[in-house]
Scaffold this active site. Structure first.
Site, PDB file in Angstrom:
ATOM      1  N   HIS A 267      38.782  37.640  36.783  1.00 14.09           N
ATOM      2  CA  HIS A 267      38.324  38.167  35.486  1.00 14.09           C
ATOM      3  C   HIS A 267      38.893  39.558  35.229  1.00 14.09           C
ATOM      4  O   HIS A 267      38.204  40.430  34.679  1.00 14.09           O
ATOM      5  CB  HIS A 267      36.789  38.201  35.437  1.00 14.09           C
ATOM      6  CG  HIS A 267      36.153  36.837  35.366  1.00 14.09           C
ATOM      7  ND1 HIS A 267      36.023  36.129  34.202  1.00 14.09           N
ATOM      8  CD2 HIS A 267      35.628  36.050  36.345  1.00 14.09           C
ATOM      9  CE1 HIS A 267      35.421  34.967  34.449  1.00 14.09           C
ATOM     10  NE2 HIS A 267      35.181  34.894  35.748  1.00 14.09           N
ATOM     11  N   ASP A 330      32.738  36.526  40.623  1.00 14.13           N
ATOM     12  CA  ASP A 330      32.616  35.100  40.281  1.00 14.13           C
ATOM     13  C   ASP A 330      33.969  34.470  39.975  1.00 14.13           C
ATOM     14  O   ASP A 330      34.906  35.163  39.581  1.00 14.13           O
ATOM     15  CB  ASP A 330      31.694  34.919  39.063  1.00 14.13           C
ATOM     16  CG  ASP A 330      32.227  35.667  37.848  1.00 14.13           C
ATOM     17  OD1 ASP A 330      32.566  36.856  37.995  1.00 14.13           O
ATOM     18  OD2 ASP A 330      32.329  35.058  36.762  1.00 14.13           O
ATOM     19  N   GLU A 331      34.001  33.178  40.135  1.00 13.42           N
ATOM     20  CA  GLU A 331      35.120  32.352  39.674  1.00 13.42           C
ATOM     21  C   GLU A 331      36.494  32.926  40.036  1.00 13.42           C
ATOM     22  O   GLU A 331      37.395  32.935  39.201  1.00 13.42           O
ATOM     23  CB  GLU A 331      35.049  32.178  38.148  1.00 13.42           C
ATOM     24  CG  GLU A 331      33.797  31.477  37.693  1.00 13.42           C
ATOM     25  CD  GLU A 331      33.691  31.395  36.169  1.00 13.42           C
ATOM     26  OE1 GLU A 331      33.247  30.349  35.687  1.00 13.42           O
ATOM     27  OE2 GLU A 331      34.029  32.371  35.474  1.00 13.42           O
ATOM     28  N   ALA A 332      36.631  33.393  41.289  1.00 11.19           N
ATOM     29  CA  ALA A 332      37.915  33.973  41.699  1.00 11.19           C
ATOM     30  C   ALA A 332      38.850  32.853  42.137  1.00 11.19           C
ATOM     31  O   ALA A 332      39.317  32.814  43.269  1.00 11.19           O
ATOM     32  CB  ALA A 332      37.682  34.992  42.810  1.00 11.19           C
TER      33      ALA A 332
END
Ligand code: TNX
Length: 519
Positions: A267, A330-332
């Site tokens: 992100h 998150d969501e790496a």
């Protein structure tokens, strides 16, 4: 169907006595304010034949250590009553706020509120408790108390004895100011709205692929370039440090602590686009205005990455009086597991070095972080082995299950705003879950509290924010504040229905869910 006027009156009288629901389409009797406080207090005793009337001669009395909450209450009540409501350190009739004499059960955030014919007394052990007591007092007054222009009275407060304190010390809201930027005024209005429901943390998602929203003096292009757009390609924006500090102070006066988030290592496209050296290939990608996730990563092997994180955290910590910095995590999906672990093990101590405690999305639990780190659960299932293991080691968990607490999920298939990857969330869905027993292996004592996040891929205006937050935010606020023994959907929807006229008086653009009997 035609019925005599008497039939309606009998129905209304009946519903007042029993609190029962009328068939839809029937006129609704406004619930008495004493039965419509949200979140429902621990204990409310009604005192028959007692009313306090707020009048033009009402005074607000507070000792020096209580003047902050007293001035805030006075400002709120003056707008709609037009009364002078002077605040002084005198004693006597009227509204009294005091930091002495409270039942010790109220703890650091609770309060006792007594309404007699001569006045209202709010007692607490700390200013936060007084602020919470004043939010209850607002809800005991007629809904038009929330109007921004002078209204005609009367202004009765029903006789009552209330003892109240929270189930969880942390009740949060999150606003994503990265996908769409919101001005300080819009953020402040949201602060006003959530404070009424005793929310005490506002998490600001300050950086994501689509925008970087806070000035960092040592890396100026983050804001000036990284903040120059948003989802859909609009102008974006960013907060100067002075604007951020103003938001922090405004929130603080209302009992709300700001938790700033810089989401890392994924992100991060806005940062990567601003500085070529943060990329493993030394090439800055273009700015991004779409809504995909999982495509960006800081360059884990490079030393400059940690100089960058150190500078950002140092500058952010210096303007953040609250105890937390949220590092995202998150969501790496573009960072290997090994790199993710290396990255987290290097950056978690940076936050600690600058005197702050780490919060992170629950993905951070995978690296067995120190027990001071607070993983924020955002999954859609009721079991997660790494979160349960973290709780077992002693980490406290902040609960934001996406299929219950995400304010950016659509209410149903015809909601035009929002997403639906975690499902549809009607008001009852947001209300009917127990944070203290939701996730297996994460019991009540492992739960720090709840947070309702509002991601803003589809949210552009303050009206959009309000439509998604109301009435679900008050539902999350109640399950965070009120004892589970008081959890009751039928009673809650009645109380919620009584909030409708308040939101109308405030100009809040709320969703008129058919699950709620709006007053
Ligand atoms: C997932 S939840 C995300 C966000 C999105 C959100 C949209 C989480 C920690 N990450 O990047 O904005 O879904 O609902």
């Amino acid at each position: 169907m035609r019925r005599s006027p008497w039939f309606g009156r009998i129905l209304i009288a009946f519903s007042l006595v029993t609190g029962s629901t009328l068939a839809s389409g029937e006129a609704q009797a406004a619930a008495a304010p004493i039965d419509s406080v949200v979140p429902v207090p621990v204990s409310v005793q009604s005192i028959a034949n007692v009313t306090y009337n707020l009048t033009s001669s009402t005074q607000i009395r507070a000792q020096a250590d209580a003047t902050g909450p007293a001035n805030l209450l006075a400002t709120t009540l003056r707008r709609s009553t037009g009364f002078a409501l002077p605040v002084s350190q005198s004693t006597g009739d009227g509204i009294t706020l005091q930091l002495s004499g409270a039942d010790p059960q109220v703890g650091a955030q609770g309060y006792q509120l007594d309404v007699a014919t001569t006045g209202v007394t709010i007692k607490a052990t700390a200013p936060a408790g007084l602020i919470n007591g004043t939010q209850t007092l607002r809800q005991l007054l007629p809904p038009k108390i929330e109007a921004s222009t002078v209204q005609n009275g009367p202004w009765p407060v029903p006789g009552a004895r209330i003892l109240d304190y929270p189930r969880f010390g942390h009740r949060g809201a999150m606003l994503d100011v990265a996908r769409h930027f919101f001005t300080p005024d819009v953020v402040k209005r949201y602060i006003d709205e959530i404070a009424l429901y005793k929310i005490n943390y506002l998490h600001l998602h300050l950086a994501d692929d689509q925008g970087w929203r806070i000035v960092i003096d040592s890396w100026p292009r983050l804001a000036t370039y990284g903040g120059s757009t948003q989802v859909g390609g609009g102008a974006g924006g960013y907060y100067t440090k002075a604007q951020y500090t103003d938001i922090v102070n405004y929130a603080g006066e209302r009992g709300i602590t700001i938790v700033p988030e810089i989401d890392m290592p994924g992100h991060t496209n806005a940062a990567l686009a601003s500085y070529a050296q943060l990329n493993c290939n030394n090439t800055a990608p273009p700015l991004y205005t779409g809504t995909n996730v999982g495509f960006s990563s800081l360059c884990v092997p490079k030393d400059v990455t940690y100089q960058f994180v150190d500078d950002v955290v140092r500058e952010l910590a210096a303007i953040t009086p609250g105890p937390f910095i949220h590092i995202g995590g998150d969501e790496a999906q573009s960072t290997s597991d090994a790199d993710y672990r290396t990255f987290m093990n290097k950056i978690l101590p940076i936050v600690t070095k600058y005197g702050k405690q780490n919060m992170g999305w629950h993905d951070v639990a995978k690296v067995n972080p120190p027990t001071s780190v607070i993983p924020q659960y955002w999954g859609t299932t009721t079991s997660n082995s790494s979160v349960a293991a973290a709780a077992g080691r002693g980490n406290k968990i902040l609960m934001s299950p996406a299929n219950k607490a995400y304010l950016d999920m659509k209410y149903n298939s015809s909601t035009s705003l929002g997403l639906n990857w975690a499902g549809y969330i009607e008001v009852r869905t947001a209300y009917d879950w127990n944070p203290g027993s939701y996730l297996s292996g994460v019991g009540e004592s492992a739960v720090r509290g709840v947070e309702a996040p509002l991601w803003s891929e589809t949210i552009r205006t303050r009206q959009d924010i309000e439509y998604m937050a109301f009435p679900r935010l008050p539902a999350i606020a109640e399950i965070g504040w009120s004892p589970w023994s008081k959890h009751n959907w039928d009673a809650f929807r009645q109380r919620l229905g009584a909030q409708g006229p308040r939101w109308q008086a405030m100009g809040v653009n709320f969703y008129r869910s058919s699950q709620v009997p709006w007053a």
